[in-house]
Write a protein that holds these residues in place. Structure first.
Motif, mmCIF file in Angstrom:
data_model
loop_
_atom_site.group_PDB
_atom_site.id
_atom_site.type_symbol
_atom_site.label_atom_id
_atom_site.label_comp_id
_atom_site.label_asym_id
_atom_site.label_seq_id
_atom_site.Cartn_x
_atom_site.Cartn_y
_atom_site.Cartn_z
ATOM 1 N N VAL A 13 -1.136 3.428 10.299
ATOM 2 C CA VAL A 13 -1.348 2.606 11.495
ATOM 3 C C VAL A 13 -2.819 2.244 11.623
ATOM 4 N N VAL A 14 -3.703 3.200 11.393
ATOM 5 C CA VAL A 14 -5.139 2.913 11.459
ATOM 6 C C VAL A 14 -5.518 1.869 10.418
ATOM 7 N N GLN A 15 -4.977 1.989 9.221
ATOM 8 C CA GLN A 15 -5.286 1.013 8.178
ATOM 9 C C GLN A 15 -4.800 -0.383 8.593
ATOM 10 N N GLY A 16 -3.618 -0.480 9.142
ATOM 11 C CA GLY A 16 -3.100 -1.775 9.583
ATOM 12 C C GLY A 16 -3.897 -2.365 10.730
ATOM 13 N N VAL A 42 0.843 -1.199 0.000
ATOM 14 C CA VAL A 42 0.000 0.000 0.000
ATOM 15 C C VAL A 42 0.878 1.250 0.000
ATOM 16 N N VAL A 43 1.945 1.240 0.795
ATOM 17 C CA VAL A 43 2.845 2.393 0.841
ATOM 18 C C VAL A 43 3.487 2.610 -0.528
ATOM 19 N N LEU A 44 3.907 1.528 -1.173
ATOM 20 C CA LEU A 44 4.513 1.662 -2.500
ATOM 21 C C LEU A 44 3.506 2.174 -3.529
ATOM 22 N N GLU A 45 2.258 1.690 -3.444
ATOM 23 C CA GLU A 45 1.221 2.141 -4.375
ATOM 24 C C GLU A 45 0.805 3.584 -4.114
ATOM 25 N N LYS A 46 0.824 4.000 -2.869
ATOM 26 C CA LYS A 46 0.356 5.335 -2.485
ATOM 27 C C LYS A 46 1.500 6.326 -2.313
ATOM 28 N N ILE A 74 -0.257 -7.862 18.178
ATOM 29 C CA ILE A 74 0.800 -8.198 17.220
ATOM 30 C C ILE A 74 0.591 -7.457 15.905
ATOM 31 N N CYS A 75 -0.644 -7.379 15.432
ATOM 32 C CA CYS A 75 -0.913 -6.644 14.199
ATOM 33 C C CYS A 75 -0.643 -5.154 14.369
ATOM 34 N N SER A 76 -0.950 -4.618 15.536
ATOM 35 C CA SER A 76 -0.685 -3.199 15.781
ATOM 36 C C SER A 76 0.808 -2.908 15.783
ATOM 37 N N VAL A 77 1.583 -3.776 16.399
ATOM 38 C CA VAL A 77 3.034 -3.586 16.422
ATOM 39 C C VAL A 77 3.614 -3.779 15.023
ATOM 40 N N ALA A 78 3.061 -4.727 14.278
ATOM 41 C CA ALA A 78 3.575 -5.004 12.932
ATOM 42 C C ALA A 78 3.313 -3.854 11.960
#
Length: 136
Positions: free
Chosen positions: A51-54, A25-29, A112-116
């Motif tokens: 972070v919210v998206q993740g 997503v970062v690469l696309e955006k 774990i998802c939040s930290v990742a």
């Protein structure tokens, strides 16, 4: 304890999927992030967006996993899946439904998802506007 450890390892592997998704997503955006930063968005704003998206991806995945896992556990406890006692020394699959394990698993998965999400989000936040607009 061992079962919780195995589930935590499975969740960590799933968190790598969240990281890979956010990197894509970062690469696309990249262009959109560069425009936001050129318009005055600070690093913490961009970090917050990713972070919210993740976290949303992690929460949705956790909820789907809890529903599917809870349904399977409920089915196995109601049906008492039969086994051959000559081979397994028991006549059915022993299933104990414990709500606290579902809650602990959900909390660990979301943590774990939040930290990742922090790593790709920080990468997006540190991007310079000129890097995103250079080849456009």
């Amino acid at each position: 304890f061992v079962l919780s450890l195995v589930i935590a390892i499975i969740i960590i592997v799933a968190a790598f999927n969240v990281v890979a998704t956010l990197i894509m997503v970062v690469l696309e955006k990249k262009r959109e992030v560069a425009i936001l930063k050129a318009m005055g968005a600070n690093d913490s704003t961009v970090l917050g967006v990713f972070v919210v998206q993740g976290v949303v991806i992690g929460v949705i995945g956790t909820l789907i996993g809890l529903v599917l896992g809870g349904g399977l556990v409920g089915y196995l406890s109601a049906v008492e899946f039969p086994l051959d006692p000559k081979v397994y020394l028991i006549d059915h699959v022993p299933v104990v439904v414990d709500g606290s394990e579902f809650v602990i698993t959900a909390i660990i998965a979301i943590l774990i998802c939040s930290v990742a999400t922090v790593i790709p989000s920080a990468w997006a936040a540190r991007m310079l506007p000129v890097d995103g607009l250079r080849y456009e």
